[in-house]
Enzyme design. Structure first.
Site, mmCIF file in Angstrom:
data_model
loop_
_atom_site.group_PDB
_atom_site.id
_atom_site.type_symbol
_atom_site.label_atom_id
_atom_site.label_comp_id
_atom_site.label_asym_id
_atom_site.label_seq_id
_atom_site.Cartn_x
_atom_site.Cartn_y
_atom_site.Cartn_z
ATOM 1 N N ASP A 26 0.820 -1.209 0.000
ATOM 2 C CA ASP A 26 0.000 0.000 0.000
ATOM 3 C C ASP A 26 0.861 1.269 0.000
ATOM 4 O OD1 ASP A 26 -2.324 1.463 0.062
ATOM 5 O OD2 ASP A 26 -2.683 1.196 2.209
ATOM 6 N N GLU A 53 -3.272 -0.067 -8.153
ATOM 7 C CA GLU A 53 -4.261 0.932 -7.764
ATOM 8 C C GLU A 53 -3.572 2.295 -7.713
ATOM 9 O OE1 GLU A 53 -7.540 0.873 -4.472
ATOM 10 O OE2 GLU A 53 -5.720 1.599 -3.508
ATOM 11 N N HIS A 82 -10.099 4.155 1.001
ATOM 12 C CA HIS A 82 -9.044 4.070 2.010
ATOM 13 C C HIS A 82 -9.575 4.590 3.344
ATOM 14 C CE1 HIS A 82 -5.538 3.964 -1.110
ATOM 15 N NE2 HIS A 82 -6.552 3.193 -1.448
#
Length: 535
Positions: free
Chosen positions: A191, A308, A383
């Site tokens: 991430d 992403e 998120h």
């Protein structure tokens, strides 16, 4: 014993295959006799070539018991370090957790390898202690046909703050997944990657989902520029040779796009000033995303991956026009994203529910989801999804399954809930330390909690600590922002709180699993409820 030796010698099934009853029952009964007083996790029993592997509970630790018949040890068995013994014709290795053993297990059992999951709805479980995966798997089990779990999800910032490496994150989760007997697809998300070095480290550890955070390249000041400032900044953008910037006006100025959502059709027109403002704000970030995409492809060496793009790290919400500009530019530049995370209207603060107008959020989400389908399709990334239960029904309904939710800090808070119930003295110390760290640690987070709204632990009885600090918004955020300080406090290789907290979690393993299961089932229930049943 001869019968068991015969059974083990005859096993030729693929690594990690499930044994069927009555063979499974026979093996489980024998294993429990062999490892007594330890007990076997029944779901972990896996057929291997020439033997079996299973997880056993030995004291407060989980241990892989690798068992095979006498003869030349297969490579999978020899690869474990541990205590070795023979019982008649059968050899056994007790492999305690180590980086080597966990890595060997992950690379030996095929279903412990994450894989890209495409456009299926997905949910990320962040684990900052390395012990939460069995609870995550227990929560996800009843939803695996509707939502794909992302068990390894950690940002480089989180790893730095907890003194963990990408390999440790991968191995800790694999150890827990083997124990839980998880054998259906899942993913692993590296991430908020910002640099090429981040990409290389994540790829080398086995991550297959890469979230690019281009926030360092976003010009947030564009929001407040007047027309003259926007024009000057745009000219500089082109003059600096930012890739793609010189084509923006030719491609989009005056262009009109008709986009259909679930409830409406709407049009977006790129008038010159809003178009230039979007380019000034995001063109450098898009160029960075292109570079990072190319770096990921090189690092993965032809292996499948997905990416992403996160643009949620901004003070102001992402407009639908800005989202359209980003989506069109990514498509034009050949960058395929599986999801994009905008900054939504309202407050997505850490560790607490959504703060804002739910009707407005739903309308905003609906249009973002429509743009994602138009430009991709790709999923909408959410998120700071921890505890945002009030927005989950809208996600399930408006995104038609095209969503990816991330959580992280909430699992740490639930670990502290275990401490509150099993070791109140430790919980008190963590609260006091977190309060001391609050002003410094809150700097990198958007939170609205205040210390003067939550009582110091010295004024509370043990019976009130949990409700004040884990059920109230102010208390939760005080504990949340200090996670890195708590988990790394110490010196000389000894941690003041982390070692004791992990010891409590191991001793209270069943409680930890149950608390996480209950907590995340609330999240997953809210995501999968919708009129007409499912998405």
């Amino acid at each position: 014993m001869n019968r068991l030796s015969e059974i083990l010698s005859s096993l030729k099934a693929p690594q990690g295959s499930r044994l069927e009853s009555p063979l499974r029952d026979t093996v489980e009964e024998w294993l429990n006799t062999l490892v007594a007083p330890a007990r076997v996790y029944s779901d972990s029993i896996s057929g291997m070539e020439g033997g079996i592997a299973a997880m056993v509970r030995a004291g407060d630790d989980d241990v892989v018991s690798a068992v095979c018949a006498v003869g030349k040890a297969p490579a999978w068995h020899s690869g474990f370090d541990g205590d070795r013994l023979k019982t008649g014709e059968i050899r056994v290795t007790y492999a305690r957790y180590s980086e080597k053993n966990a890595s060997h297990l992950r690379n030996t059992v095929p279903w412990l390898k994450p894989r890209p999951i495409g456009l299926k709805p997905s949910f990320g479980f962040g684990d900052r202690t390395g012990l939460a995966t069995p609870g995550h798997a227990a929560a996800a089990a009843d939803y695996r046909d509707r939502i794909v779990p992302v068990f390894q999800q950690q940002s480089m910032r989180e790893m730095s703050r907890t003194h963990r490496t990408p390999a440790e994150v991968m191995n800790d989760a694999a150890w827990g997944l083997f124990r839980a007997g998880w054998d259906t697809p899942f993913c692993a998300d590296a991430d908020h990657l910002k640099t090429a070095e981040d990409v290389d480290a994540a790829a080398g550890a086995g991550f297959v989902f890469f979230t690019i955070d281009p926030s360092d390249h976003v010009d947030a000041g564009a929001d407040d520029c007047d027309a003259g400032g926007v024009n000057a900044a745009f000219e500089k953008l082109v003059g600096d040779g930012v890739e793609g910037a010189g084509d923006v006006l030719k491609l989009y100025s005056g262009a009109r796009y008709r986009i259909e959502s679930s409830h409406e059709a709407f049009e977006i027109t790129f008038d010159e000033l809003p178009l230039k403002r979007a380019a000034v704000k995001y063109a450098r970030a898009i160029a960075h995303a292109v570079e990072m995409s190319e770096r990921i492809a090189r690092a993965m060496g032809g292996s499948a991956f997905e990416m992403e793009l996160s643009v949620d790290e901004t003070a102001r919400s992402t407009s639908v026009l800005e989202h359209l500009f980003i989506g069109l530019e990514l498509k034009r530049r050949g960058v395929r994203v599986v999801s994009l995370a905008p900054r939504f209207v309202g407050g997505f603060e850490k560790g607490v529910d959504y703060k804002g107008d739910l009707t407005r959020f739903r309308a905003d989400l609906r249009r973002h989801a429509a743009v994602a389908r138009f430009c991709g399709p790709y999923k909408i990334g959410v998120h700071s999804g921890s505890d945002k239960l009030s927005v989950y029904p809208a996600l399930g309904e408006e995104c038609s399954g095209l969503f990816h939710v991330k959580t992280a800090g909430t699992s740490y808070l639930e670990a502290l809930r275990v401490a509150a119930r099993a070791d109140a003295a430790l919980f008190r110390e963590i609260i006091a330390f977190s309060r001391e760290r609050f002003d410094a640690d809150r700097a990198s987070y958007h939170v609205s909690s205040r210390l003067d709204r939550v009582a110091p632990p010295g004024r509370l009885g043990d019976e009130d600590l949990e409700s004040v600090y884990l059920d109230g918004d102010d208390g939760r955020q005080v504990l949340h922002v200090a996670f890195g300080s708590v988990l790394t406090a110490g010196s000389g290789g000894s941690y003041v709180f982390r070692d004791r907290l992990k010891s409590v979690l191991r001793r209270s393993d069943a409680l930890h699993v149950e608390i996480l299961k209950r907590h995340f089932r609330r999240h997953l229930d809210a995501l999968t409820r919708r009129a007409g049943g499912g998405f």
